[in-house]
Design an enzyme around this catalytic site. Structure first.
Site, PDB file in Angstrom:
ATOM      1  N   ASN A   7       0.822  -1.208   0.000  1.00  0.00           N
ATOM      2  CA  ASN A   7       0.000   0.000   0.000  1.00  0.00           C
ATOM      3  C   ASN A   7       0.867   1.274   0.000  1.00  0.00           C
ATOM      4  O   ASN A   7       1.510   1.609   0.986  1.00  0.00           O
ATOM      5  CB  ASN A   7      -0.902  -0.059   1.235  1.00  0.00           C
ATOM      6  CG  ASN A   7      -1.937   1.036   1.272  1.00  0.00           C
ATOM      7  OD1 ASN A   7      -1.645   2.172   0.932  1.00  0.00           O
ATOM      8  ND2 ASN A   7      -3.131   0.695   1.707  1.00  0.00           N
ATOM      9  N   LYS A  10       0.286   3.861   2.835  1.00  0.00           N
ATOM     10  CA  LYS A  10       0.919   3.520   4.110  1.00  0.00           C
ATOM     11  C   LYS A  10       2.385   3.942   4.081  1.00  0.00           C
ATOM     12  O   LYS A  10       2.897   4.526   5.043  1.00  0.00           O
ATOM     13  CB  LYS A  10       0.860   2.014   4.363  1.00  0.00           C
ATOM     14  CG  LYS A  10      -0.480   1.473   4.779  1.00  0.00           C
ATOM     15  CD  LYS A  10      -0.323   0.007   5.163  1.00  0.00           C
ATOM     16  CE  LYS A  10      -1.632  -0.628   5.548  1.00  0.00           C
ATOM     17  NZ  LYS A  10      -1.470  -2.056   5.911  1.00  0.00           N
ATOM     18  N   ASP A  63      -0.829  -4.121  10.096  1.00  0.00           N
ATOM     19  CA  ASP A  63      -2.181  -4.386   9.649  1.00  0.00           C
ATOM     20  C   ASP A  63      -3.094  -3.385  10.343  1.00  0.00           C
ATOM     21  O   ASP A  63      -2.883  -3.056  11.517  1.00  0.00           O
ATOM     22  CB  ASP A  63      -2.609  -5.815   9.990  1.00  0.00           C
ATOM     23  CG  ASP A  63      -3.918  -6.150   9.289  1.00  0.00           C
ATOM     24  OD1 ASP A  63      -3.898  -6.333   8.058  1.00  0.00           O
ATOM     25  OD2 ASP A  63      -4.971  -6.187   9.954  1.00  0.00           O
ATOM     26  N   THR A  64      -4.075  -2.890   9.595  1.00  0.00           N
ATOM     27  CA  THR A  64      -5.004  -1.897  10.139  1.00  0.00           C
ATOM     28  C   THR A  64      -6.436  -2.362   9.914  1.00  0.00           C
ATOM     29  O   THR A  64      -6.756  -2.883   8.844  1.00  0.00           O
ATOM     30  CB  THR A  64      -4.781  -0.525   9.462  1.00  0.00           C
ATOM     31  OG1 THR A  64      -3.463  -0.069   9.790  1.00  0.00           O
ATOM     32  CG2 THR A  64      -5.797   0.505   9.928  1.00  0.00           C
ATOM     33  N   PHE A 137      -6.597   7.721   2.024  1.00  0.00           N
ATOM     34  CA  PHE A 137      -7.052   6.548   1.279  1.00  0.00           C
ATOM     35  C   PHE A 137      -8.133   5.825   2.078  1.00  0.00           C
ATOM     36  O   PHE A 137      -8.472   6.226   3.190  1.00  0.00           O
ATOM     37  CB  PHE A 137      -5.866   5.626   0.981  1.00  0.00           C
ATOM     38  CG  PHE A 137      -5.242   4.990   2.201  1.00  0.00           C
ATOM     39  CD1 PHE A 137      -4.434   5.729   3.047  1.00  0.00           C
ATOM     40  CD2 PHE A 137      -5.452   3.649   2.494  1.00  0.00           C
ATOM     41  CE1 PHE A 137      -3.858   5.152   4.165  1.00  0.00           C
ATOM     42  CE2 PHE A 137      -4.867   3.054   3.612  1.00  0.00           C
ATOM     43  CZ  PHE A 137      -4.073   3.814   4.455  1.00  0.00           C
ATOM     44  N   LYS A 160      -2.594  14.150   9.884  1.00  0.00           N
ATOM     45  CA  LYS A 160      -3.133  12.793  10.101  1.00  0.00           C
ATOM     46  C   LYS A 160      -2.170  11.989  10.981  1.00  0.00           C
ATOM     47  O   LYS A 160      -2.586  11.341  11.938  1.00  0.00           O
ATOM     48  CB  LYS A 160      -3.377  12.085   8.761  1.00  0.00           C
ATOM     49  CG  LYS A 160      -3.935  10.679   8.951  1.00  0.00           C
ATOM     50  CD  LYS A 160      -4.233   9.942   7.652  1.00  0.00           C
ATOM     51  CE  LYS A 160      -4.621   8.484   7.936  1.00  0.00           C
ATOM     52  NZ  LYS A 160      -4.811   7.670   6.745  1.00  0.00           N
ATOM     53  N   ARG A 166      -2.150   4.861  12.911  1.00  0.00           N
ATOM     54  CA  ARG A 166      -0.848   4.507  12.341  1.00  0.00           C
ATOM     55  C   ARG A 166       0.245   5.397  12.922  1.00  0.00           C
ATOM     56  O   ARG A 166       1.327   4.921  13.263  1.00  0.00           O
ATOM     57  CB  ARG A 166      -0.900   4.659  10.807  1.00  0.00           C
ATOM     58  CG  ARG A 166       0.392   4.309  10.089  1.00  0.00           C
ATOM     59  CD  ARG A 166       0.178   4.175   8.598  1.00  0.00           C
ATOM     60  NE  ARG A 166      -0.767   3.122   8.293  1.00  0.00           N
ATOM     61  CZ  ARG A 166      -2.048   3.354   7.916  1.00  0.00           C
ATOM     62  NH1 ARG A 166      -2.502   4.582   7.758  1.00  0.00           N
ATOM     63  NH2 ARG A 166      -2.873   2.343   7.701  1.00  0.00           N
TER      64      ARG A 166
HETATM   65  P1  ITT Z   1      -0.750  -4.227   3.208  1.00  0.00           P
HETATM   66  O1  ITT Z   1      -0.048  -4.704   1.984  1.00  0.00           O
HETATM   67  O2  ITT Z   1       0.145  -3.388   4.081  1.00  0.00           O
HETATM   68  O3  ITT Z   1      -1.460  -5.312   3.993  1.00  0.00           O
HETATM   69  P2  ITT Z   1      -3.483  -3.256   2.710  1.00  0.00           P
HETATM   70  O4  ITT Z   1      -3.999  -2.118   1.899  1.00  0.00           O
HETATM   71  O5  ITT Z   1      -3.954  -4.649   2.376  1.00  0.00           O
HETATM   72  O6  ITT Z   1      -1.877  -3.191   2.692  1.00  0.00           O
HETATM   73  P3  ITT Z   1      -4.607  -3.469   5.436  1.00  0.00           P
HETATM   74  O7  ITT Z   1      -5.043  -4.870   5.201  1.00  0.00           O
HETATM   75  O8  ITT Z   1      -3.843  -3.161   6.672  1.00  0.00           O
HETATM   76  O9  ITT Z   1      -3.751  -2.912   4.216  1.00  0.00           O
HETATM   77  O10 ITT Z   1      -5.791  -2.413   5.428  1.00  0.00           O
HETATM   78  C1  ITT Z   1      -7.123  -2.760   5.364  1.00  0.00           C
HETATM   79  C2  ITT Z   1      -7.924  -1.689   4.697  1.00  0.00           C
HETATM   80  O11 ITT Z   1      -8.276  -0.737   5.697  1.00  0.00           O
HETATM   81  C3  ITT Z   1      -7.219  -0.906   3.591  1.00  0.00           C
HETATM   82  O12 ITT Z   1      -7.446  -1.477   2.342  1.00  0.00           O
HETATM   83  C4  ITT Z   1      -7.873   0.465   3.692  1.00  0.00           C
HETATM   84  O13 ITT Z   1      -8.999   0.487   2.873  1.00  0.00           O
HETATM   85  C5  ITT Z   1      -8.298   0.546   5.141  1.00  0.00           C
HETATM   86  N1  ITT Z   1      -7.369   1.412   5.863  1.00  0.00           N
HETATM   87  C6  ITT Z   1      -6.198   1.052   6.453  1.00  0.00           C
HETATM   88  N2  ITT Z   1      -5.611   2.118   7.014  1.00  0.00           N
HETATM   89  C7  ITT Z   1      -6.415   3.174   6.778  1.00  0.00           C
HETATM   90  C8  ITT Z   1      -6.337   4.548   7.060  1.00  0.00           C
HETATM   91  O14 ITT Z   1      -5.308   5.080   7.719  1.00  0.00           O
HETATM   92  N3  ITT Z   1      -7.328   5.332   6.644  1.00  0.00           N
HETATM   93  C9  ITT Z   1      -8.384   4.837   5.975  1.00  0.00           C
HETATM   94  N4  ITT Z   1      -8.529   3.559   5.634  1.00  0.00           N
HETATM   95  C10 ITT Z   1      -7.549   2.724   6.025  1.00  0.00           C
END
Ligand code: ITT
Length: 182
Positions: A7, A10, A63-64, A137, A160, A166
């Site tokens: 991502n 991130k 992971d978020t 995003f 942010k 994060r």
């Molecule tokens: P990785 O390769 O790092 O796993 P990812 O995009 O798959 O990247 P996650 O599984 O951690 O990341 O994130 C899950 C979703 O949550 C991600 O696709 C975003 O849509 C949302 N998300 C994560 N962090 C966010 C943020 O700071 N603000 C808004 N949405 C967020």
């Protein structure tokens, strides 16, 4: 230090904080199987275990999840899937007429010298009924942090990072990395 993520957003947010701390950060895009688990902590941990099978240098990933108590914590560990399918507009429909409070949780897993350590951060707020802003995003346009009048998508990266899930997790990681130098 190496950050493993697919991502770009991130990486942009995290690298802005590493730049201020003057710690070099390299972005690595490693393909691995993200195992579905019930919690953000376990997804982060299991992903870290997967990646370190191939990557033997020190690295971290995160992971978020976005948790909505009125939806019993959904989407939580399914946040990426929900974002890619119904998106933030779909999430707004799900909370329509319900209690709109929500929180983001980030869990960083650091693989260093053969051990895994975790650093977490939470941001409390609510799902707004109007989408606003074009930075950030994912769910940023509909997330209104507690005590703020702007959604996350109306803030610049520095703002942010100062309050986000994060930003808090990365700040704990940076503190730890700096402590190793003494
Ligand atoms: P990785 O390769 O790092 O796993 P990812 O995009 O798959 O990247 P996650 O599984 O951690 O990341 O994130 C899950 C979703 O949550 C991600 O696709 C975003 O849509 C949302 N998300 C994560 N962090 C966010 C943020 O700071 N603000 C808004 N949405 C967020």
């Amino acid at each position: 230090m190496i950050l493993v993520t697919s991502n770009r957003h991130k990486f942009e947010e995290i690298s802005a904080m590493f730049r201020i701390a003057e710690i070099p950060l390299e972005w690595k895009h490693v393909k691995y199987e993200e195992i579905q688990e019930d919690t953000t902590e376990m997804i982060s941990y299991r992903s870290c275990v997967e990646v370190r099978k191939d990557l033997h240098d020190d690295f971290f990933l995160e992971d978020t999840g976005l948790y909505v108590p009125a939806l019993h914590g959904f989407p939580g560990p399914y946040s990426a899937y929900v974002n890619n399918t119904i998106g933030y507009a779909g999430l707004q429909r799900l909370v329509d007429g319900k209690e709109r409070t929500a929180y983001f949780k980030t869990v960083i897993s650091l693989s260093m010298n053969g051990a895994i350590m975790q650093f977490g951060g939470v941001l409390k707020g609510a799902i707004s009924d109007q989408a606003k802003g074009s930075t950030g995003f994912g769910f940023d346009p509909v997330f209104l942090p507690d005590g703020e009048v702007l959604t996350l998508a109306e803030m610049d990266v520095e703002t942010k990072n100062r309050l986000s899930h994060r930003g808090r997790a990365v700040s704990a990681l940076i503190k730890y990395l700096i402590s190793l130098k003494f």
